[in-house]
Each structure stands twice: as C-alpha cells, then as structure tokens.
Design an enzyme around this catalytic site. Structure first.
Site, PDB file in Angstrom:
ATOM      1  N   CYS A 126      -1.123   0.896  10.436  1.00 12.92           N
ATOM      2  CA  CYS A 126      -1.341  -0.225   9.518  1.00 12.92           C
ATOM      3  C   CYS A 126      -0.065  -0.980   9.186  1.00 12.92           C
ATOM      4  O   CYS A 126       0.932  -0.381   8.750  1.00 12.92           O
ATOM      5  CB  CYS A 126      -1.992   0.294   8.228  1.00 12.92           C
ATOM      6  SG  CYS A 126      -2.415  -1.042   7.086  1.00 12.92           S
ATOM      7  N   CYS A 139       0.832  -1.202   0.000  1.00 12.55           N
ATOM      8  CA  CYS A 139       0.000   0.000   0.000  1.00 12.55           C
ATOM      9  C   CYS A 139       0.871   1.258   0.000  1.00 12.55           C
ATOM     10  O   CYS A 139       1.822   1.360   0.778  1.00 12.55           O
ATOM     11  CB  CYS A 139      -0.918   0.019   1.222  1.00 12.55           C
ATOM     12  SG  CYS A 139      -2.069   1.414   1.219  1.00 12.55           S
ATOM     13  N   CYS A 170     -20.547   1.607   5.979  1.00 10.62           N
ATOM     14  CA  CYS A 170     -19.880   0.960   7.103  1.00 10.62           C
ATOM     15  C   CYS A 170     -18.643   1.793   7.399  1.00 10.62           C
ATOM     16  O   CYS A 170     -17.756   1.911   6.557  1.00 10.62           O
ATOM     17  CB  CYS A 170     -19.501  -0.476   6.752  1.00 10.62           C
ATOM     18  SG  CYS A 170     -18.523  -1.304   8.035  1.00 10.62           S
ATOM     19  N   CYS A 204     -16.615  -9.803   3.962  1.00 11.41           N
ATOM     20  CA  CYS A 204     -15.945  -8.525   3.693  1.00 11.41           C
ATOM     21  C   CYS A 204     -14.708  -8.753   2.838  1.00 11.41           C
ATOM     22  O   CYS A 204     -13.775  -9.441   3.260  1.00 11.41           O
ATOM     23  CB  CYS A 204     -15.538  -7.848   5.003  1.00 11.41           C
ATOM     24  SG  CYS A 204     -16.900  -7.623   6.167  1.00 11.41           S
TER      25      CYS A 204
END
Length: 337
Positions: free
Chosen positions: A76, A69, A205, A113
């Site tokens: 994270c 990422c 969400c 998910c």
C-alpha cells in the site's frame, strides 16, 4: 474431478450442478497451457452467463482520506512504511464526496465506494459517513460500499443503520501468507471484521491482491476461503508495484494470460459471487482486458485510490464491443441475455 485439455467445460458443468472447486482443480486451471486458454475462458463464461448473463456492474472509488495510515501493509502506497509520493489529506468535505457521487450517477455506476486509509475509523469519520450516506442515496440512488478498515460490531451496526449497503474489507491473500505482507494486524483481525459486517446484515465485499510473492496455492486458497466466507462481491487486484512501497519490485511475472487463468479460478470457485476486475487490470491484462470479462462481471470505472485507471470512455467502448450491458440490478434474466 481430474482435468484434461478437453474437460474444462465439463468441470464448469459440475460446478453448475453444485460441485465445489478443489485446491487441486484450481491449480490445474492455473497450470493450463496457452493452447487451452480460450477453452478455460469459455468454461468460465458458461458459469458467469448462468448467473449474470452478459451484464456488467460498474463501481467507482472515492479516496475519502488519503495516506496517514498507521498500518504497514507492504503493497500500500498509503501505509506508514511507504515512501510513495501520494496526496495526503484527512476526510474529504461533503461537497467533494457529493461531487464524486454525481459523477458516479452520470456514469451509470451501480455502487459508489467510500474508502479511507486507516486502521479503522475514528468517531469523527464514522459521523461523517453517517451524515453523507443518506444524502447521497436520496439524491443519486446509488448503492454505497464503505471501506473503512477494521470495524467493531457496534460500528458495523451504525453503518447498516445509516444506509450503507455493503462493506469492503479484503482478506488480501491466504491465511498462511498474510504475515508476509503485514505485521500490524492479522488475518484473523480481518475475519473478525467480516464477521461483524455479516452480523450487522451488511453485504460482504472481500477479495485480494495477486502478485505479492505468494504461491499458486495461496492464490487458489484465497479463492476457496472467500467461498467459505460467503462473500457477495470479490474484487481481484493485480499488484501495481508502486515505487516507494516494500513490494515495489514484485508482480512483474504476471502475464496477461496468467491473469486470465486467475480470474477463471475465482469464477469457478465462486460461481454466484459478483467478480470484479480491480486494481492493476490496465497494467497486467493490457490488451486482453476484454477477455477478463468472460469470467468477471464487474469493473471499477475511472481511477483507483492513488493510481490512475483508463478513461471511462475506453471502458464503455470495451463493453459495447463485447456486446455486454451495464446494469444496476442483481437480478438477471439469463434467457434474454
């Protein structure tokens, strides 16, 4: 409304009559004493039971793309600034995603998910989601939540068209604190994605992470901001300070009792929203996990993105011991609960 030791139940009654929790009341809940803790949780359960009875909805995560990422979110393990030792791979194959869906269906999970680590999905990833989602829904009748990073209105529309039910995109913390945890995108970028999701007709969400060095006021403000956004489902994560991430030393001051107070704040602030105890529950709530479900009505089953959860069998036993019922429907008959 001022709060005293005896007034948590009265505050819950006010919320059920339409009162909106204030910042001051949220802070009072966080500052309640250990002697008041069961009163606080009983009051939270009064609200939870009104809208969700004694039901629990289960979610299962599939980390469809791990690591790699370009963002610098400090919490994270998959970010570009993380040195954590985690698996790194591009979008999973159809077979692996279907295998995960099969397990979710066998576990009586309501929502599957699909999550990727990215600033936002590229075209190949969008097409992969558009291909796999109809197949999963046809074969296993699961709700699908997609967590793909920042989305354009056109991408949100495409997710709606292929059968995605809701999109997860966490605000993560309060607007004021956001720049302390990420510099490669802004809080407003996240709000724009949530707006695109809402305009596409998808359910929202969105939740956050507690224990990142934020103030108590930030914790309450995030709860109130989620209320203003009209979020359907709120995952509350408690920071798992993964070694190799910039926030690896934080979150240690989160006691199980304070985590319960935080869950109560989110229930008082968002009485009709699904409230999910998410990452870090096993670490921070520990033996008090069952009490958390007197405020929350949802949990993740199994592992998280790059960290393990407790065994599914232990979760089933916990729910059975509580006398709660797993459900896949939003409609709850409170009178029979």
């Amino acid at each position: 409304m001022s709060t005293t030791t005896q007034s948590w139940s009265a505050l819950a009654d006010e919320v059920l009559r339409g009162h909106q929790l204030t910042l001051e009341e949220g802070l009072s809940l966080l500052h309640s004493s250990d002697d008041e803790l069961l009163d606080v949780m009983s009051a939270a359960f009064k609200i939870r039971r009104q809208y969700f009875g004694k039901t629990v909805q289960l979610y299962q995560l599939m980390n469809a793309k791990s690591g790699l990422c370009p963002e610098d979110c400090g919490y994270c393990s998959q970010s570009k600034v993380s040195d954590a030792e985690i698996p790194k791979y591009n979008f999973l194959s159809r077979d692996k995603l279907m295998e995960g869906a099969k397990i979710a269906a066998e576990r009586d999970v309501k929502t599957y998910c699909i999550v990727i680590s990215a600033r936002g999905p590229n075209e190949r990833e969008m097409k992969a989601v558009e291909t796999i989602v109809p197949e999963i829904k046809e074969k296993y009748d699961l709700k699908i939540c997609a967590c793909l990073g920042l989305l354009s209105p056109e991408q949100a529309d495409r997710l709606k068209a292929c059968g995605v039910d809701r999109v997860n995109h966490n605000v993560n913390t309060s607007a004021e604190y956001y720049e302390k945890i990420c510099s490669t995108h802004t809080y407003e970028d996240r709000i724009q994605t949530l707006s695109a999701v809402r305009e596409a007709g998808l359910e929202l969400c969105s939740g956050g992470i507690v224990g990142m060095g934020e103030s108590e006021a930030d914790i309450v403000k995030m709860a109130l901001e989620l209320r203003e956004l009209g979020v359907h489902s709120i995952p509350v994560n408690f920071l798992n300070p993964i070694d190799g991430t910039p926030l690896q030393g934080l979150g240690k001051d989160l006691s199980p009792r304070q985590c319960l107070r935080i869950l109560a704040v989110y229930r008082f602030a968002n009485p009709t929203s699904e409230l999910r105890i998410a990452g870090g529950r096993e670490i921070h709530l520990r033996s008090l996990q069952p009490l958390g479900l007197y405020a929350a009505n949802s949990i993740f089953l199994g592992d998280y993105l790059t960290t393990p959860g407790q065994k599914a069998e232990d979760d089933y036993r916990m729910l059975e011991d509580l006398g709660f019922t797993v459900t896949k429907t939003e409609e709850v008959s409170v009178g029979s609960a």
